[in-house]
Every structure is written in structure tokens, then in C-alpha cells.
Design a protein around this motif. Structure first.
Motif, PDB file in Angstrom:
ATOM      1  N   GLY A 170       0.727  -1.041  -0.246  1.00 47.40           N
ATOM      2  CA  GLY A 170      -0.186  -0.163  -0.079  1.00 47.40           C
ATOM      3  C   GLY A 170       0.811   1.339  -0.064  1.00 47.40           C
ATOM      4  O   GLY A 170       0.266   2.363   0.010  1.00 47.40           O
ATOM      5  N   LYS A 171       1.979   1.039  -0.275  1.00 48.01           N
ATOM      6  CA  LYS A 171       2.854   2.347  -0.288  1.00 48.01           C
ATOM      7  C   LYS A 171       2.747   3.119  -1.536  1.00 48.01           C
ATOM      8  O   LYS A 171       2.082   2.750  -2.433  1.00 48.01           O
ATOM      9  CB  LYS A 171       4.490   1.482  -0.481  1.00 48.01           C
ATOM     10  CG  LYS A 171       4.914   0.963   0.742  1.00 48.01           C
ATOM     11  CD  LYS A 171       6.332   0.263   0.726  1.00 48.01           C
ATOM     12  CE  LYS A 171       6.553  -0.728  -0.527  1.00 48.01           C
ATOM     13  NZ  LYS A 171       5.865  -1.822  -0.744  1.00 48.01           N
ATOM     14  N   GLY A 172       3.393   4.347  -1.643  1.00 52.35           N
ATOM     15  CA  GLY A 172       3.214   5.125  -2.781  1.00 52.35           C
ATOM     16  C   GLY A 172       3.990   4.462  -3.807  1.00 52.35           C
ATOM     17  O   GLY A 172       4.985   3.911  -3.429  1.00 52.35           O
ATOM     18  N   VAL A 173       3.587   4.750  -4.897  1.00 54.87           N
ATOM     19  CA  VAL A 173       4.153   4.176  -6.278  1.00 54.87           C
ATOM     20  C   VAL A 173       5.531   4.583  -6.454  1.00 54.87           C
ATOM     21  O   VAL A 173       6.367   3.737  -7.023  1.00 54.87           O
ATOM     22  CB  VAL A 173       3.258   4.542  -7.558  1.00 54.87           C
ATOM     23  CG1 VAL A 173       4.006   3.909  -8.853  1.00 54.87           C
ATOM     24  CG2 VAL A 173       1.900   3.897  -7.413  1.00 54.87           C
ATOM     25  N   GLY A 174       5.916   5.896  -6.068  1.00 55.00           N
ATOM     26  CA  GLY A 174       7.305   6.284  -5.946  1.00 55.00           C
ATOM     27  C   GLY A 174       8.205   5.765  -5.253  1.00 55.00           C
ATOM     28  O   GLY A 174       9.524   5.845  -5.549  1.00 55.00           O
ATOM     29  N   TYR A 175       7.908   4.953  -4.228  1.00 52.92           N
ATOM     30  CA  TYR A 175       9.026   4.161  -3.423  1.00 52.92           C
ATOM     31  C   TYR A 175       8.438   2.757  -3.237  1.00 52.92           C
ATOM     32  O   TYR A 175       8.457   2.179  -2.027  1.00 52.92           O
ATOM     33  CB  TYR A 175       9.142   4.918  -2.148  1.00 52.92           C
ATOM     34  CG  TYR A 175       8.024   4.904  -1.167  1.00 52.92           C
ATOM     35  CD1 TYR A 175       7.746   4.051  -0.150  1.00 52.92           C
ATOM     36  CD2 TYR A 175       7.012   5.946  -1.424  1.00 52.92           C
ATOM     37  CE1 TYR A 175       6.616   4.340   0.724  1.00 52.92           C
ATOM     38  CE2 TYR A 175       5.723   5.869  -0.551  1.00 52.92           C
ATOM     39  CZ  TYR A 175       5.625   5.398   0.637  1.00 52.92           C
ATOM     40  OH  TYR A 175       4.748   5.532   1.421  1.00 52.92           O
ATOM     41  N   GLY A 176       8.019   2.086  -4.329  1.00 47.89           N
ATOM     42  CA  GLY A 176       7.838   0.666  -3.834  1.00 47.89           C
ATOM     43  C   GLY A 176       6.445   0.071  -4.065  1.00 47.89           C
ATOM     44  O   GLY A 176       6.285  -1.121  -4.019  1.00 47.89           O
ATOM     45  N   GLY A 177       5.336   1.045  -4.205  1.00 46.91           N
ATOM     46  CA  GLY A 177       4.068   0.787  -4.210  1.00 46.91           C
ATOM     47  C   GLY A 177       3.639   0.213  -5.624  1.00 46.91           C
ATOM     48  O   GLY A 177       4.347   0.441  -6.740  1.00 46.91           O
ATOM     49  N   SER A 178       2.332  -0.479  -5.422  1.00 48.06           N
ATOM     50  CA  SER A 178       1.715  -1.075  -6.923  1.00 48.06           C
ATOM     51  C   SER A 178       0.763  -0.168  -7.458  1.00 48.06           C
ATOM     52  O   SER A 178      -0.169   0.273  -6.682  1.00 48.06           O
ATOM     53  CB  SER A 178       1.374  -2.539  -6.728  1.00 48.06           C
ATOM     54  OG  SER A 178       0.941  -3.016  -7.631  1.00 48.06           O
TER      55      SER A 178
ATOM     56  N   ALA B  79       5.478  -9.255  -4.803  1.00 45.03           N
ATOM     57  CA  ALA B  79       6.210  -9.786  -5.874  1.00 45.03           C
ATOM     58  C   ALA B  79       7.142  -8.811  -6.458  1.00 45.03           C
ATOM     59  O   ALA B  79       8.173  -9.178  -7.033  1.00 45.03           O
ATOM     60  CB  ALA B  79       5.271 -10.513  -6.890  1.00 45.03           C
ATOM     61  N   GLN B  80       6.611  -7.723  -6.931  1.00 42.73           N
ATOM     62  CA  GLN B  80       7.189  -6.560  -7.541  1.00 42.73           C
ATOM     63  C   GLN B  80       8.464  -5.915  -6.821  1.00 42.73           C
ATOM     64  O   GLN B  80       9.404  -5.803  -7.218  1.00 42.73           O
ATOM     65  CB  GLN B  80       6.243  -5.376  -7.861  1.00 42.73           C
ATOM     66  CG  GLN B  80       5.127  -5.835  -8.950  1.00 42.73           C
ATOM     67  CD  GLN B  80       4.190  -4.651  -8.980  1.00 42.73           C
ATOM     68  OE1 GLN B  80       4.205  -3.805  -9.617  1.00 42.73           O
ATOM     69  NE2 GLN B  80       2.901  -4.947  -8.407  1.00 42.73           N
ATOM     70  N   ASN B  81       8.140  -6.013  -5.295  1.00 45.52           N
ATOM     71  CA  ASN B  81       9.308  -5.541  -4.448  1.00 45.52           C
ATOM     72  C   ASN B  81      10.593  -6.614  -4.719  1.00 45.52           C
ATOM     73  O   ASN B  81      11.459  -6.359  -4.685  1.00 45.52           O
ATOM     74  CB  ASN B  81       8.821  -5.233  -3.232  1.00 45.52           C
ATOM     75  CG  ASN B  81       7.737  -4.061  -3.099  1.00 45.52           C
ATOM     76  OD1 ASN B  81       7.105  -4.138  -2.132  1.00 45.52           O
ATOM     77  ND2 ASN B  81       7.793  -3.146  -3.792  1.00 45.52           N
TER      78      ASN B  81
END
Length: 460
Positions: A209-217, A397-399
Motif C-alpha cells: 500500500g506504499k506510494g508508487v514512487g517508493y515501491g508501491g503497486s 512480488a514486484q518488490n
């Protein structure tokens, strides 16, 4: 043939006796934890035929083990408000079951949060996560802190204090929290920042649930609401129905509600009502999504402000009355037990065709029984609202790969996951003689996956 029937009856009686005994023990140990006991009772009721056919689950004490959290953490959260006054809240994290993967579940900041709420949410999360087909166990957490009316500075100071303690118990391969009621991108950002500061490393996989700019989806904000609609659309399609041309009522006005409204409108539905804790709006012309998004996501206003821009709409104090509005499809997306038996009777009398639970356990057991008795299509929460945690696992998975995916790729995977959850729930219900009962089907499909993993890993 008579011997076979008697054997089956004997097995069912033995399974029912086992369930009753375990549940009585749960009640004794968790007196007054009403939400938790409600969740346990609903799941246990579905499992009798499974236990009768598979007695090794009883022999291995699976119910006794699965109902007890592996770890329940409670802690003090001191912080200082803008007037310099020291405040103290309670923090919780239940790490319920890690048989199929690291604990995974959101954090809820709301005055109603207590041990019972957290345990009910964590218990449900075990089976919901298993249904997604991903390697994630069940957990949940939160605090009785109320973010409403707090400044950004107060929220930052509270979340930093909360994370100072919680950081001792989480990690990308241990426990991965996310957001829930009262915890959005702002709160996740503050907590992730404090975690990074304390650990001295950038472990992007420790939160979702992070911001897209620091690893969110991409797609995580929309996931629970979209996923609920995708599930209900599958359910409707099997009966020759669809959202197209249907009248829909959606409770709540947070992320789940807003994006359920968005996707339902994309599918051709007319959404006529939504709510917040103060009351509900009814717009017979259909809710204006742009206005709703601006009020709730940008201005953080109350829903009553909607009628100032749309005078044809009506605002009613008290959110409970939203279920008196006639509709074809009801999507409860606000909070637990918002549809009681009386509200269910009204919905049935108004010829509702389908219910899709976007919130966690929004219908009481009596309400669910009424829907099933009256052959209302019913998508239970642990299945219908699994889209959020499903995309959280996709974020993990993306992280892990350090490669972000497009919105289209995430959304395509979400659709597939929700379709699979529906099909697996239908299959499990059919297999155990409860065709059409998706409550039983979802419970059985989730339980058997976790129970089998527990048995294979021994008594731990």
C-alpha cells in the motif's frame, strides 16, 4: 447401502460434536469477544461435512490449533498532540497463522479497535489470503487511535510511535502489514519512513500500500473495490445477470466504496447511494463519482457536502438507513455488522438480487441466513473483498523482483484471481453438498489449503 448411510450419519455426528466442543472452549477462553466469536462460529458451521469426510483434521487437532493465534501483540503508543499534551493509545498486532506464508494483513486505526476486532479480522484473513492462491498467511493489526480531525503532524507523531514498537515484529519474510480503515497512503508513508529510519535499510517489502514512487503497486488503491465488483460480476453471470442496467447501493465512501462505485459504473450500473459514519446520500440520477472522489480523497470532507453541489440529491443523517433504498445489488463496503437481520429483511422485501461484501464481515449471521434462505446471490467478504490483499501480494512480488508492473498487468491478474476465488468457492460448495452456498464454499476452500499445510509441517 444402509450401512453407508449410517456411517455417514455417524461421521457427521462425530464431526458436529467435535466442532461443538472446540467452539465451547473458544467461548470460554474468549468471553465477550463478540466479533471474534461470530467469525469463528460462521466458519466452524461450514466445516462439519469437511471434518466428517476427512477425520484426520480432527485427529490432528486442526480446529484447536487454527483458532489460536501464533502470536498476539499488545503495546502502548504514547504521542504528543499539537497542544503539547501527551496522549496514549493502544496498539495491536495479531500474527495468526503462517502455515502458507508470512503474516499478511492490514492495520486499522479507529476508536472501535480492540483485541476482539483484531482477532476477528486476523482469523478471517487466514482463509481470505489462502483463497487468493498466494503464499501469504493471516495477520491483522491496528490501534484505537482516531485519525479524523488530526493534523498531519499529529498523525506523523502517532504513526512514528506506533511503528517504533511494531517494527520489532515485522519484516518482508515475517509479517507484512498494509492499510485498512483509517490507514491510507499518508499513514503508510509515515510508518515506512520510521521503519526505514530505525532499520537503516530500504526494505520495500515490509509494507504494502506504499506510494508508487517508493515501491508501491499501481492498482493497489482500486484493488478491493474493483475486486468486489469482479467477484459479483462472476456470480451474476452464472445466473444470466450483470451489473449493466442494475441499480446499486454501496455503503461507505472510502477507497473500497469509491472504487467499487467506479467499476460498477464502468459495468453499466447506476449507483444511487453511498455513506459515511455521519449519514448517507441518495441521488436517484446516479452518484457523481468526480464529486465524491474530490470530497473524500482531496478535501477529506464529510459526505453531506455532496448535496451542496448536487441539490437533487438527498442527505440523511445516520448511515444505517441506506439499506432501505430499493436496489438490485447491494455492496456493503463500510464496516462489520452493518447489515443486521432487519436490514436484510428490508433488502429482501425490496427484491435485492445480489449482495457483495466489500467490507470485512458486514453482515450478521442472521442476515446471511436470510439472504441464503431467500436465494439472494451472496458473495461473502473473505472471497469478495480479497482483491486488496491479492494485489498487496502482487506488490510484494514486484518488490522482490525490483521490477514495477503496469496498471493493466496488475488489473488483469486481479481479475483472474477473483475469478479463480469464485470458481474454487463454487467447486468446494458443490463437493461438500452445499451447492449455491458461497459462504460455505469459501470457508471450505480456504480452510483445506491451510489445514493441509499445517498437517504437513507437523505439530507446531
Amino acid at each position: 447401502m444402509a450401512m453407508v448411510i449410517n456411517m455417514k450419519n455417524d461421521n457427521l455426528q462425530a464431526a458436529q460434536a467435535y466442532v461443538n466442543d472446540v467452539y465451547e472452549t473458544v467461548v470460554e477462553r474468549n468471553a465477550n469477544e463478540y466479533e471474534f466469536l461470530q467469525a469463528v462460529k460462521e466458519i466452524f458451521h461450514s466445516l462439519v461435512p469437511v471434518l466428517a469426510r476427512n477425520p484426520h483434521y480432527m485427529e490432528n487437532g486442526i480446529l484447536e490449533r487454527i483458532v489460536e493465534p501464533e502470536r498476539l501483540i499488545s503495546f502502548r503508543v504514547p504521542w504528543v498532540d499539537d497542544q503539547g499534551k501527551v496522549k496514549v493509545n493502544r496498539g495491536f498486532r495479531v500474527q495468526y497463522n503462517s502455515a502458507i506464508g508470512p503474516y499478511k494483513g492490514g492495520l486499522r486505526f479507529h476508536p472501535s479497535v480492540n483485541a476482539s476486532i483484531i482477532k476477528f479480522l486476523g482469523f478471517e484473513q487466514i482463509f481470505k489470503n489462502a483463497l487468493t492462491g498466494q503464499a501469504i498467511g493471516g495477520g491483522k493489526g491496528g490501534s484505537d487511535f482516531d485519525p479524523k480531525g488530526k493534523s498531519d503532524g499529529e498523525i506523523m507523531r502517532f504513526t512514528q510511535s506506533f511503528m517504533t514498537e511494531l517494527s520489532k515484529y515485522i519484516g518482508s519474510d515475517i509479517d507484512v502489514p498494509a492499510g485498512d480503515i483509517g490507514v491510507g497512503a499518508r499513514e503508510i508513508g509515515y510508518m515506512f519512513g520510521q521503519y526505514r529510519r530505525m532499520r537503516g535499510s530500504f526494505d520495500s517489502g515490509v509494507f504494502t500500500g506504499k506510494g508508487v514512487g517508493y515501491g508501491g503497486s499501481l492498482g493497489r488503491t482500486e484493488a478491493t473495490g474493483y475486486g468486489t465488483v469482479y467477484f459479483v460480476e462472476e456470480m451474476l453471470r452464472d445466473k444470466g445477470l450483470s451489473f449493466a442496467g442494475s441499480t446499486v447501493v454501496v455503503s461507505g465512501s472510502g477507497n473500497v466504496s469509491i472504487y467499487a462505485i467506479e467499476k460498477a459504473q464502468e459495468f453499466g450500473a447506476k449507483v444511487v447511494a453511498c455513506s459515511d459514519s455521519g449519514g448517507y446520500i441518495y441521488d436517484e440520477n446516479g452518484i457523481c463519482l468526480n464529486t465524491l472522489k474530490r470530497l473524500k480523497e482531496v478535501e477529506r470532507s464529510r459526505i453531506c457536502e455532496y448535496v451542496k453541489e448536487h441539490p437533487q440529491a438527498k442527505y440523511v443523517e445516520g448511515s444505517h438507513g441506506i439499506w432501505t433504498i430499493p436496489c438490485d445489488i447491494a455492496l456493503p463496503c463500510a464496516t462489520q455488522n452493518e447489515i443486521d437481520e432487519n436490514s436484510a429483511r428490508i433488502l429482501v422485501a425490496n427484491n435485492v438480487k445480489a449482495i457483495g461484501e466489500g467490507a470485512n464481515m458486514p453482515s450478521t449471521l442472521d442476515a446471511i441466513d436470510l439472504f441464503l434462505e431467500n436465494e439472494v446471490l451472496f458473495g461473502p467478504a473473505k472471497a469478495a473483498n480479497a482483491g486488496g490483499v491479492a494485489v498487496s501480494a502482487l506488490e510484494m512480488a514486484q518488490n522482490s523482483s525490483r521490477v514495477p508492473w503496469s496498471f493493466e498487468k496488475v488489473d488483469k491478474k486481479l481479475k483472474k484471481i477473483m475469478s479463480d476465488i469464485y470458481r474454487n468457492s463454487v467447486k468446494a460448495a458443490d463437493e461438500y453438498g452445499q451447492s449455491g452456498n458461497l459462504v460455505a464454499g469459501a470457508n471450505i476452500a480456504g480452510f483445506t489449503k491451510v489445514a493441509d499445510a499445517m498437517i504437513m509441517q507437523g505439530i507446531i
